[in-house]
Design an enzyme around this catalytic site. Structure first.
Site, PDB file in Angstrom:
ATOM      1  N   ARG A 257       1.185  -1.097   0.100  1.00  0.00           N
ATOM      2  CA  ARG A 257      -0.162  -0.362   0.275  1.00  0.00           C
ATOM      3  C   ARG A 257       0.913   1.371   0.173  1.00  0.00           C
ATOM      4  O   ARG A 257       1.735   1.081   0.332  1.00  0.00           O
ATOM      5  CB  ARG A 257      -1.003  -0.273   1.324  1.00  0.00           C
ATOM      6  CG  ARG A 257      -2.026  -0.795   1.054  1.00  0.00           C
ATOM      7  CD  ARG A 257      -2.229  -1.514   2.701  1.00  0.00           C
ATOM      8  NE  ARG A 257      -2.968   0.177   3.060  1.00  0.00           N
ATOM      9  CZ  ARG A 257      -3.288   0.610   4.089  1.00  0.00           C
ATOM     10  NH1 ARG A 257      -2.970  -0.648   5.374  1.00  0.00           N
ATOM     11  NH2 ARG A 257      -4.007   1.955   4.421  1.00  0.00           N
TER      12      ARG A 257
ATOM     13  N   SER B 100       0.814   3.750   1.703  1.00  0.00           N
ATOM     14  CA  SER B 100       1.130   4.311   3.094  1.00  0.00           C
ATOM     15  C   SER B 100       1.998   4.189   3.945  1.00  0.00           C
ATOM     16  O   SER B 100       3.265   3.781   3.194  1.00  0.00           O
ATOM     17  CB  SER B 100      -0.084   4.363   4.530  1.00  0.00           C
ATOM     18  OG  SER B 100       0.204   2.784   4.377  1.00  0.00           O
TER      19      SER B 100
ATOM     20  N   LYS C  52      -3.240  -8.666  10.787  1.00  0.00           N
ATOM     21  CA  LYS C  52      -4.299  -8.874  11.126  1.00  0.00           C
ATOM     22  C   LYS C  52      -5.879  -7.579   9.198  1.00  0.00           C
ATOM     23  O   LYS C  52      -6.660  -7.989  10.140  1.00  0.00           O
ATOM     24  CB  LYS C  52      -5.078  -7.555  12.012  1.00  0.00           C
ATOM     25  CG  LYS C  52      -4.614  -5.725  11.527  1.00  0.00           C
ATOM     26  CD  LYS C  52      -4.368  -4.750  12.915  1.00  0.00           C
ATOM     27  CE  LYS C  52      -4.110  -3.607  12.321  1.00  0.00           C
ATOM     28  NZ  LYS C  52      -4.272  -2.481  13.323  1.00  0.00           N
ATOM     29  N   ASP C  53      -4.690  -7.459   8.847  1.00  0.00           N
ATOM     30  CA  ASP C  53      -5.987  -7.051   8.111  1.00  0.00           C
ATOM     31  C   ASP C  53      -6.010  -8.435   6.989  1.00  0.00           C
ATOM     32  O   ASP C  53      -7.911  -8.122   5.825  1.00  0.00           O
ATOM     33  CB  ASP C  53      -5.633  -6.461   6.699  1.00  0.00           C
ATOM     34  CG  ASP C  53      -4.703  -4.527   7.594  1.00  0.00           C
ATOM     35  OD1 ASP C  53      -5.783  -4.540   8.093  1.00  0.00           O
ATOM     36  OD2 ASP C  53      -3.854  -3.716   7.236  1.00  0.00           O
TER      37      ASP C  53
ATOM     38  N   THR D 169     -11.531   5.633  17.949  1.00  0.00           N
ATOM     39  CA  THR D 169     -11.268   5.215  17.568  1.00  0.00           C
ATOM     40  C   THR D 169     -12.183   4.162  16.461  1.00  0.00           C
ATOM     41  O   THR D 169     -12.869   4.563  16.026  1.00  0.00           O
ATOM     42  CB  THR D 169     -10.615   3.880  19.103  1.00  0.00           C
ATOM     43  OG1 THR D 169     -10.228   2.416  17.686  1.00  0.00           O
ATOM     44  CG2 THR D 169     -12.211   3.713  18.925  1.00  0.00           C
TER      45      THR D 169
ATOM     46  N   ARG E 227     -13.674  -3.718  17.480  1.00  0.00           N
ATOM     47  CA  ARG E 227     -12.898  -4.393  18.893  1.00  0.00           C
ATOM     48  C   ARG E 227     -12.093  -2.767  19.964  1.00  0.00           C
ATOM     49  O   ARG E 227     -12.479  -3.417  21.324  1.00  0.00           O
ATOM     50  CB  ARG E 227     -11.437  -4.974  18.477  1.00  0.00           C
ATOM     51  CG  ARG E 227     -10.902  -5.473  19.700  1.00  0.00           C
ATOM     52  CD  ARG E 227      -9.266  -6.213  18.981  1.00  0.00           C
ATOM     53  NE  ARG E 227      -8.818  -4.916  18.138  1.00  0.00           N
ATOM     54  CZ  ARG E 227      -6.781  -4.515  18.526  1.00  0.00           C
ATOM     55  NH1 ARG E 227      -8.113  -4.958  20.522  1.00  0.00           N
ATOM     56  NH2 ARG E 227      -7.619  -3.732  18.137  1.00  0.00           N
ATOM     57  N   ARG E 228     -11.819  -2.407  19.336  1.00  0.00           N
ATOM     58  CA  ARG E 228     -11.564  -1.580  20.650  1.00  0.00           C
ATOM     59  C   ARG E 228     -12.237  -0.492  21.254  1.00  0.00           C
ATOM     60  O   ARG E 228     -12.226   0.133  23.031  1.00  0.00           O
ATOM     61  CB  ARG E 228     -10.207  -0.417  20.161  1.00  0.00           C
ATOM     62  CG  ARG E 228      -9.301  -1.193  19.779  1.00  0.00           C
ATOM     63  CD  ARG E 228      -8.206   0.411  19.410  1.00  0.00           C
ATOM     64  NE  ARG E 228      -6.639  -0.626  18.384  1.00  0.00           N
ATOM     65  CZ  ARG E 228      -6.156  -0.527  17.239  1.00  0.00           C
ATOM     66  NH1 ARG E 228      -7.110   0.640  16.474  1.00  0.00           N
ATOM     67  NH2 ARG E 228      -5.098  -1.166  16.608  1.00  0.00           N
TER      68      ARG E 228
ATOM     69  N   ARG F  46     -11.195   8.149  11.333  1.00  0.00           N
ATOM     70  CA  ARG F  46     -10.523   7.235  10.663  1.00  0.00           C
ATOM     71  C   ARG F  46      -8.792   7.639  10.116  1.00  0.00           C
ATOM     72  O   ARG F  46      -8.531   8.465  10.610  1.00  0.00           O
ATOM     73  CB  ARG F  46     -11.142   7.052   8.793  1.00  0.00           C
ATOM     74  CG  ARG F  46     -12.556   6.656   9.007  1.00  0.00           C
ATOM     75  CD  ARG F  46     -12.711   4.883   9.217  1.00  0.00           C
ATOM     76  NE  ARG F  46     -11.454   4.985   8.056  1.00  0.00           N
ATOM     77  CZ  ARG F  46     -11.908   4.166   7.478  1.00  0.00           C
ATOM     78  NH1 ARG F  46     -12.881   4.620   6.461  1.00  0.00           N
ATOM     79  NH2 ARG F  46     -11.013   4.292   6.243  1.00  0.00           N
ATOM     80  N   GLY F  47      -8.752   7.548   9.230  1.00  0.00           N
ATOM     81  CA  GLY F  47      -7.424   8.386   8.610  1.00  0.00           C
ATOM     82  C   GLY F  47      -5.853   7.631   8.986  1.00  0.00           C
ATOM     83  O   GLY F  47      -6.189   6.373   9.665  1.00  0.00           O
ATOM     84  N   ASN F  48      -5.571   7.673   8.807  1.00  0.00           N
ATOM     85  CA  ASN F  48      -3.176   7.248   8.715  1.00  0.00           C
ATOM     86  C   ASN F  48      -3.157   7.870  10.152  1.00  0.00           C
ATOM     87  O   ASN F  48      -3.826   9.152  11.287  1.00  0.00           O
ATOM     88  CB  ASN F  48      -2.466   7.771   8.042  1.00  0.00           C
ATOM     89  CG  ASN F  48      -2.395   9.384   7.840  1.00  0.00           C
ATOM     90  OD1 ASN F  48      -2.433  10.059   8.572  1.00  0.00           O
ATOM     91  ND2 ASN F  48      -2.205   9.884   6.300  1.00  0.00           N
TER      92      ASN F  48
ATOM     93  N   THR G 235      -3.199  12.093  10.631  1.00  0.00           N
ATOM     94  CA  THR G 235      -4.713  12.073  10.891  1.00  0.00           C
ATOM     95  C   THR G 235      -4.988  11.723  12.228  1.00  0.00           C
ATOM     96  O   THR G 235      -5.982  12.607  12.661  1.00  0.00           O
ATOM     97  CB  THR G 235      -5.274  11.735  10.154  1.00  0.00           C
ATOM     98  OG1 THR G 235      -5.037  12.148   8.331  1.00  0.00           O
ATOM     99  CG2 THR G 235      -6.899  12.413   9.828  1.00  0.00           C
ATOM    100  N   ARG G 236      -4.767  10.399  13.176  1.00  0.00           N
ATOM    101  CA  ARG G 236      -5.380  10.580  13.914  1.00  0.00           C
ATOM    102  C   ARG G 236      -5.149  10.713  14.920  1.00  0.00           C
ATOM    103  O   ARG G 236      -5.881  11.519  15.643  1.00  0.00           O
ATOM    104  CB  ARG G 236      -5.550   8.448  14.139  1.00  0.00           C
ATOM    105  CG  ARG G 236      -6.077   7.782  13.458  1.00  0.00           C
ATOM    106  CD  ARG G 236      -6.092   6.232  13.096  1.00  0.00           C
ATOM    107  NE  ARG G 236      -6.653   5.864  12.086  1.00  0.00           N
ATOM    108  CZ  ARG G 236      -7.017   4.270  12.564  1.00  0.00           C
ATOM    109  NH1 ARG G 236      -7.242   3.883  13.855  1.00  0.00           N
ATOM    110  NH2 ARG G 236      -7.779   4.222  11.218  1.00  0.00           N
TER     111      ARG G 236
ATOM    112  N   CYS H  56     -20.729 -15.413  15.179  1.00  0.00           N
ATOM    113  CA  CYS H  56     -21.073 -14.206  15.628  1.00  0.00           C
ATOM    114  C   CYS H  56     -20.315 -13.615  14.985  1.00  0.00           C
ATOM    115  O   CYS H  56     -19.161 -13.819  13.989  1.00  0.00           O
ATOM    116  CB  CYS H  56     -20.849 -14.590  16.860  1.00  0.00           C
ATOM    117  SG  CYS H  56     -19.233 -14.259  17.214  1.00  0.00           S
TER     118      CYS H  56
END
Length: 324
Positions: free
Chosen positions: A11, A13, A89-90, A133, A137-138, A155-157, A160-161, A247
């Site tokens: 990617r 980023s 994790k993706d 977040t 999950r968080r 959202r965002g990189n 940004t966060r 679930c």
């Protein structure tokens, strides 16, 4: 296998290219091959650019798994790249036809961290503080802590966060420690969260080095694999895959290879949690087993969680059910 450089797909980023550069360095060191990075734009990147939410892309309750992966896998299958580097994790838990995760290099610390105003920890933030977040999950685990925090979608990189804290828009954000460590931003962290407070996402902190299954390069890349990291993420992903079959609750999981009773036979210890969206209900379990049976340990643990009610955490209470 081409005699030219190994083309490493990534990617665009900063974090993704940093991770891919790390894998490229391992390829040069261990395989003696030249490398070049090939940047690919994914659906997840486009959604961040145009403001589309994860939920709009993948549906409610589905999480973000997979939306950063498809374009990289397409480039692999079409032969535009030889290797794709993913945040593990993706990766969706189901196998990808014709592709193989040839290596899981040594994993970074998988824990989550807080970046808060004024150097505060979560427990020091006043009730009503706004904590950002993008992860269900968080969010669920933040609610479960009972600190009276307002959890805000984000959202965002990474820039940004973190910028929302510096600007005063938010009081804190929760992020993966591994990402900040890889781009040398650990100085921003005000607290590293104990897994007792917040279990990470399955596979968090690990990288997946993926290639075509029929490429001889797959055998060479296997030399980059770290056995303990591979076993841990296989167990965590088995938990997730088994729970996904029953679930849609937010899930955290963490596996570690630890010393067993026999020093020559390490053991695998796995902890997992499934939560209602609001964090009010949860099913927590742990299990241990043979490192060589990592997937089996994860499946058995998740099966016990389903038997304990993990599939029904967001079911309406009997009095809340709509009339027939």
């Amino acid at each position: 296998m081409s005699a030219g450089p190994v083309r490493v797909g990534t990617r665009r980023s900063l974090l993704a290219t940093t991770q891919a550069s790390h894998v490229a360095a391992l390829v040069r060191e261990h395989l003696g091959r030249d490398t070049e990075l090939v940047e690919i734009t994914t659906d997840g990147d486009r959604s961040q650019a145009d403001g589309t939410s994860f939920t709009e892309l993948v549906g409610p309750g589905a999480g973000a798994t997979g939306i950063f992966v498809g374009a990289l896998r397409e480039a692999l299958r079409e032969g535009r790249v030889d290797v794709a580097v993913h945040s593990l994790k993706d990766l969706p838990t189901e196998p990808a036809e014709g592709l193989v995760v040839a290596a899981v290099p040594p994993r970074e610390d998988p824990r989550d961290v807080v970046v808060a105003r004024d150097g505060l920890t979560l427990g020091e933030l006043p009730a009503g503080s706004r904590v950002g977040t993008g992860s269900p999950r968080r969010a669920a685990q933040l609610h479960a802590l009972g600190l009276g925090l307002e959890v805000v979608g984000l959202r965002g990189n990474i820039d940004t966060r973190i910028g929302t804290v510096h600007s005063g828009e938010l009081d804190a954000v929760v992020l993966a420690r591994a990402g900040l460590a890889r781009i040398d931003r650990m100085a921003e962290v005000t607290e590293v969260l104990d897994p007792l407070q917040m279990l990470p996402a399955p596979g968090q902190g690990a990288l997946a080095v993926e290639c075509r299954a029929d490429d001889p390069l797959a055998t060479e890349l296997a030399g980059l694999d770290d056995a303990a990291s591979r076993a841990a993420v296989e167990a965590e992903r088995a938990v997730l895959a088994t729970l996904e079959g029953g679930c849609s609750a937010p899930v955290g999981a963490l596996a570690e290879v630890v010393e067993g009773d026999d020093p020559d036979r390490p053991e695998l210890w796995v902890r997992a949690v499934a939560l209602s969206t609001d964090g009010g209900l949860s099913v927590r379990r742990s299990a241990s087993g043979d490192v060589a049976d990592a997937t089996g340990v994860g499946v058995r643990l998740a099966t016990e969680m389903l038997e304990d009610g993990a599939a029904h955490l967001d079911d309406p209470a009997p009095g809340d059910a709509p009339p027939p």
